[in-house]
Motif scaffolding. Structure first.
Motif, PDB file in Angstrom:
ATOM      1  N   GLU A 208       0.826  -1.212   0.000  1.00 25.10           N
ATOM      2  CA  GLU A 208       0.000   0.000   0.000  1.00 25.10           C
ATOM      3  C   GLU A 208       0.857   1.258   0.000  1.00 25.10           C
ATOM      4  O   GLU A 208       0.483   2.290  -0.559  1.00 25.10           O
TER       5      GLU A 208
ATOM      6  N   SER B  76       7.990   9.819  -3.070  1.00 24.37           N
ATOM      7  CA  SER B  76       8.831   9.813  -1.871  1.00 24.37           C
ATOM      8  C   SER B  76       7.962   9.852  -0.633  1.00 24.37           C
ATOM      9  O   SER B  76       7.032  10.665  -0.549  1.00 24.37           O
ATOM     10  N   GLU B  77       8.268   8.976   0.294  1.00 27.64           N
ATOM     11  CA  GLU B  77       7.523   8.920   1.548  1.00 27.64           C
ATOM     12  C   GLU B  77       8.492   8.627   2.686  1.00 27.64           C
ATOM     13  O   GLU B  77       9.633   8.236   2.452  1.00 27.64           O
ATOM     14  N   VAL B  78       7.985   8.758   3.893  1.00 25.07           N
ATOM     15  CA  VAL B  78       8.817   8.440   5.058  1.00 25.07           C
ATOM     16  C   VAL B  78       8.902   6.914   5.193  1.00 25.07           C
ATOM     17  O   VAL B  78       7.890   6.221   5.158  1.00 25.07           O
TER      18      VAL B  78
ATOM     19  N   GLY C 255      -5.140   2.542   0.167  1.00 23.20           N
ATOM     20  CA  GLY C 255      -4.880   3.709   1.005  1.00 23.20           C
ATOM     21  C   GLY C 255      -5.847   4.837   0.706  1.00 23.20           C
ATOM     22  O   GLY C 255      -6.469   5.424   1.608  1.00 23.20           O
ATOM     23  N   THR C 256      -6.003   5.125  -0.589  1.00 27.67           N
ATOM     24  CA  THR C 256      -6.921   6.180  -1.001  1.00 27.67           C
ATOM     25  C   THR C 256      -8.348   5.819  -0.591  1.00 27.67           C
ATOM     26  O   THR C 256      -9.128   6.687  -0.182  1.00 27.67           O
TER      27      THR C 256
ATOM     28  N   MET D 154      -3.969  17.726   7.001  1.00 29.75           N
ATOM     29  CA  MET D 154      -3.070  17.491   5.857  1.00 29.75           C
ATOM     30  C   MET D 154      -3.091  18.697   4.912  1.00 29.75           C
ATOM     31  O   MET D 154      -4.151  19.185   4.553  1.00 29.75           O
TER      32      MET D 154
ATOM     33  N   LYS E  22       7.293  16.092  10.451  1.00 28.63           N
ATOM     34  CA  LYS E  22       6.010  15.830   9.793  1.00 28.63           C
ATOM     35  C   LYS E  22       6.059  14.537   8.972  1.00 28.63           C
ATOM     36  O   LYS E  22       7.125  14.023   8.633  1.00 28.63           O
ATOM     37  N   VAL E  23       4.862  14.030   8.668  1.00 34.23           N
ATOM     38  CA  VAL E  23       4.741  12.919   7.726  1.00 34.23           C
ATOM     39  C   VAL E  23       4.587  13.549   6.337  1.00 34.23           C
ATOM     40  O   VAL E  23       3.836  14.513   6.178  1.00 34.23           O
ATOM     41  N   VAL E  24       5.308  13.033   5.354  1.00 32.77           N
ATOM     42  CA  VAL E  24       5.326  13.704   4.049  1.00 32.77           C
ATOM     43  C   VAL E  24       5.168  12.727   2.886  1.00 32.77           C
ATOM     44  O   VAL E  24       5.354  11.524   3.029  1.00 32.77           O
ATOM     45  N   GLN E  25       4.854  13.319   1.757  1.00 34.25           N
ATOM     46  CA  GLN E  25       4.772  12.563   0.515  1.00 34.25           C
ATOM     47  C   GLN E  25       5.063  13.549  -0.608  1.00 34.25           C
ATOM     48  O   GLN E  25       4.565  14.673  -0.574  1.00 34.25           O
ATOM     49  N   SER E  26       5.896  13.167  -1.576  1.00 35.97           N
ATOM     50  CA  SER E  26       6.086  14.046  -2.724  1.00 35.97           C
ATOM     51  C   SER E  26       6.271  13.213  -3.974  1.00 35.97           C
ATOM     52  O   SER E  26       6.820  12.123  -3.921  1.00 35.97           O
TER      53      SER E  26
ATOM     54  N   ARG F 280      -2.484   8.364   3.751  1.00 27.75           N
ATOM     55  CA  ARG F 280      -2.953   7.125   3.120  1.00 27.75           C
ATOM     56  C   ARG F 280      -3.238   7.323   1.646  1.00 27.75           C
ATOM     57  O   ARG F 280      -3.172   6.399   0.854  1.00 27.75           O
ATOM     58  N   ILE F 281      -3.593   8.540   1.303  1.00 25.30           N
ATOM     59  CA  ILE F 281      -4.038   8.833  -0.053  1.00 25.30           C
ATOM     60  C   ILE F 281      -2.853   8.735  -1.025  1.00 25.30           C
ATOM     61  O   ILE F 281      -1.756   9.190  -0.742  1.00 25.30           O
ATOM     62  N   HIS F 282      -3.084   8.059  -2.152  1.00 29.16           N
ATOM     63  CA  HIS F 282      -2.060   7.969  -3.193  1.00 29.16           C
ATOM     64  C   HIS F 282      -2.688   8.335  -4.525  1.00 29.16           C
ATOM     65  O   HIS F 282      -3.009   7.458  -5.338  1.00 29.16           O
TER      66      HIS F 282
END
Ligand code: SF4
Ligand code: SF4
Lengths: 111, 384, 185
Positions: free
Chosen positions: B136, B174-176, B271-272, C1, C30-34, C59-61
């Motif tokens: 996920e 990119s994610e943690v 996830g979405t 968010m 922070k929790v991040v996404q890029s 969670r969103i992708h």
């Protein structure tokens, strides 16, 4: 004149240890997980389907090693002259076809 | 140690933390950064492994089969057409019972040429005897690889495992990711030491001609192994959680207890979908989500348990079994039938070829299910 | 968010900017996404990149359709054919534009609560010798302005993220980010 190689004298150690006796598969629980010979190949001789055997003529042989390299089993020891391991030779004749000096002949197994 | 990395690198580091000793890969498109990073890690001496460049994906898997048969832990990665080219040797790896782990970036199959997210590649390899995980997020990718070796190498399992990650939505996002340090990883995943391996001191024949007298039993053995794997995956997921704080199982339920409509999803869509569940619940809709994390072995028992109270089961497939319906949809229905559950089901095909499945699309899917005839397949978002 | 959408042109480094921003927020706990828009890019074509910053697990992708913050690396994109920068921008959303103009010069400033901020990142990039004078690289510089305007990340973390993301000329890039941080209006 073909290049003559000095073949290393290697033979297979065929001494069979106690655990290496042949195992029969009757029940699924006795089966290994994958198709693998349970006993060592030392006991699983695979030459039973051979119709004819290759015979190497040590006089004619020039020690080039081609038969040893080409044998798919491999069932030829790199000795000088090479020696066929009849426990595993399946009689495909590849060695015969590739010997540059026709030093290998076929002998009928059925007679 | 927490850091930020994309899904490709999460897979590379997953292999590194698993202390793989051999990596074989074909480095041309559709290959991803996964093996590029691994080749770097090997070249820099950070990973003590052999990296072998081969001439095709088929050869990559063949090389892994040879190395794994010799008794060492191997890894490879591929995607779409590359996975398809591997098909023959995928079967071989599984029937030879070699616990190889492979990361597959889920990409659409050509033509038309596509490098975008779509699970058709791995779904079409469903029956090769490989276990299949669908990640996920990037942490899931990393953790799943470590767990995959532990599950696959279990003496009662001995089956290869494929860890799938969505193209771009994970591979280039990119994610943690929390990396596990090597000592702790070794405690969780000890060195690979198989009972059956190529060994000159004990010469055996592998994969020899198998007559009808024996072949059947070897397939039965794989059935048994898959059954064991189901328990093992749950058990390892729990053990992993107890040590590292992140728990995994074959499926994951989200707000399904009182849900009338349950979405069944896999990969990033899961996830979405969870985000969508929260948003739809704010609108007063009783929606839940069941994530299928492991597709093979198929977690029928968990699925039945999760769906038994649902009024509506809405399966989102990012794949399509030509001539029938989505692959997940078929199998979910099969599980419900086995449990005598006659629930309205909806097969929703969405996101093919990288089409974005946003919360808006998921909302649309839920509305479609509420207003459409059940037990049918619908393609979501077709331009009409 | 918080959802941030960056607009640039292929080759300007919008994707790197999104990554630096995410990394900086990560350093701030922070929790991040890029991620980039997954397209087939060529130099000069309009591109998008995205960053999500959250206190909780993300969670969103999927792409970002209703951003809280917009970042425009190339002012020529505003009003360009086929590009609608403002698409989906939230009410009271913020827009950071690389431009020598004043915020009031943009007609959407103040509409729907939208707040425009401008900074001449191009000039700052040239001053710091980032890229060439004809093709200055503004992606690192602009992150400083985003930090100031949104308060989402500290300038210290931005600089650290630049050092960890950019392979060369880290000092100059960090200094440029600091300059936009101080000059954005
Ligand atoms: S006949 Fe075939 S198997 Fe026998 S020694 Fe010659 S090459 Fe080898
Ligand atoms: S038998 Fe023939 S092929 Fe074999 S080593 Fe002698 S000459 Fe060469």
């Amino acid at each position: 004149m073909l290049l003559q190689l000095k073949l290393p004298s290697i033979r297979l150690n065929k001494e069979i240890s106690v655990e290496e006796k042949k195992i029969e598969l009757n029940k699924v629980d006795e089966f290994p997980p994958m198709p693998v010979s349970l006993g060592s190949m030392r006991v699983n001789k695979t030459s039973s389907w051979r119709n004819f055997r290759p015979i190497i003529d040590g006089e004619k042989c020039i020690g080039c090693g081609i038969c040893w390299k080409f044998c798919p089993e491999p069932a030829i020891f790199p000795t000088n002259p090479p020696e066929v391991d009849y426990d595993y030779c399946k009689g495909c004749g590849i060695c015969i076809a590739n010997c540059p000096v026709d030093a290998i002949t076929r002998q009928d197994e059925t007679k | 140690m927490k850091t930020v990395m994309n899904g490709d690198f999460a897979a590379s580091y997953g292999a590194m933390t698993s202390d793989v000793k051999f990596v074989a890969a074909y480095p041309i498109t559709p290959q991803t950064l996964i093996v590029e990073k691994l080749s770097e890690l090997v070249a820099d001496g950070e990973l003590d492994a052999s990296f072998v460049k081969v001439e095709s994906e088929h050869s990559a898997m063949a090389a892994c089969i040879g190395a794994q048969a010799a008794g060492i832990r191997t890894f490879t990665a591929t995607s779409s057409q590359g996975l398809l080219l591997m098909c023959e040797v995928l079967h071989w790896a599984a029937r030879a019972r070699l616990p190889i782990v492979l990361a597959n970036v889920n990409r659409a199959v050509a033509p038309g040429w596509s490098i975008w997210a779509d699970a058709q590649d791995s779904i079409s390899q469903r029956d090769t005897g490989w276990m299949q995980v669908y990640a996920e997020n990037n942490q899931d990718v990393y953790d799943s690889i470590l767990m995959a070796y532990k599950i696959a190498e279990d003496n009662d399992v001995l089956l290869p495992m494929m860890v799938n990650l969505d193209a771009f939505f994970l591979s280039h996002t990119s994610e943690v990711v929390d990396l596990i340090d090597n000592d702790k990883a070794k405690e969780f995943l000890p060195a690979y030491d198989p009972e059956y391996k190529l060994d000159p001191k004990n010469p055996r024949a592998f994969g020899a001609l198998t007559s009808p007298e024996h072949y059947f039993e070897f397939t039965y053995k794989m059935f048994e192994a898959m059954e064991v794997a189901k328990k093992k995956i749950t058990q390892v997921g729990k053990e992993f959680g107890d040590i590292f704080g992140r728990y995994y199982d074959m499926t994951e339920s989200y707000k399904i207890d009182d849900a009338e409509t349950v979405l069944v999803t896999f990969g990033t869509i899961a996830g979405t979908a969870k985000e969508s569940v929260d948003r739809l619940r704010k609108e007063g809709k009783k929606v839940g989500n069941l994530k299928i994390r492991v597709f093979r072995p198929f977690p029928a028992e968990q699925i039945i348990d999760a769906l038994k109270n649902a009024k509506r089961v809405v399966v989102i497939d990012r794949d399509y079994s030509y001539g029938n319906e989505g692959a997940f949809y078929t199998e979910i229905k099969g599980a419900l039938y086995d449990a005598n559950l006659r629930i309205d089901t909806y097969g929703m095909i969405a996101g093919l070829g990288g089409r974005d499945v946003s919360t808006t699309v998921i909302k649309e899917i839920v509305e479609k299910a509420e207003t459409s005839e059940p037990n049918k397949t619908y393609f979501i978002g077709v331009k009409k | 968010m918080i959802e941030i959408r960056l607009h640039g042109r292929g080759g300007q480094g919008a994707v790197k900017a999104a990554e630096i921003l995410a990394r900086a927020a990560f350093y701030d706990g922070k929790v991040v996404q890029s991620f980039p828009f997954f397209g087939v890019e060529r130099r000069g074509a309009p591109v998008q990149a995205f960053t999500r910053i959250s206190d909780d697990v993300i969670r969103i992708h999927s792409y970002i359709y209703e951003p809280d913050v917009l970042v425009v690396l190339d002012p020529t994109l505003i009003g360009a054919e086929g590009v609608n920068i403002l698409d989906g921008l939230q009410e009271n959303g913020k827009v950071v534009i690389n431009s020598s103009k004043k915020p009031e010069d943009f007609d959407f400033h103040g509409k729907n609560g939208i707040k425009v901020f401008t900074v001449d990142a191009t000039k700052i990039a040239i001053e710091h010798k980032l890229g060439s004078a004809s093709a200055p690289i503004v992606n690192t510089a602009i992150v400083g302005a985003i930090a100031k305007v949104t308060g989402l990340v500290t300038i210290g973390s931005v600089k650290k993220a630049i050092f960890d993301t950019i392979p060369r000329y880290q000092e100059k890039n960090a200094a440029a980010a600091e300059a936009t941080f101080n000059q954005v209006k």
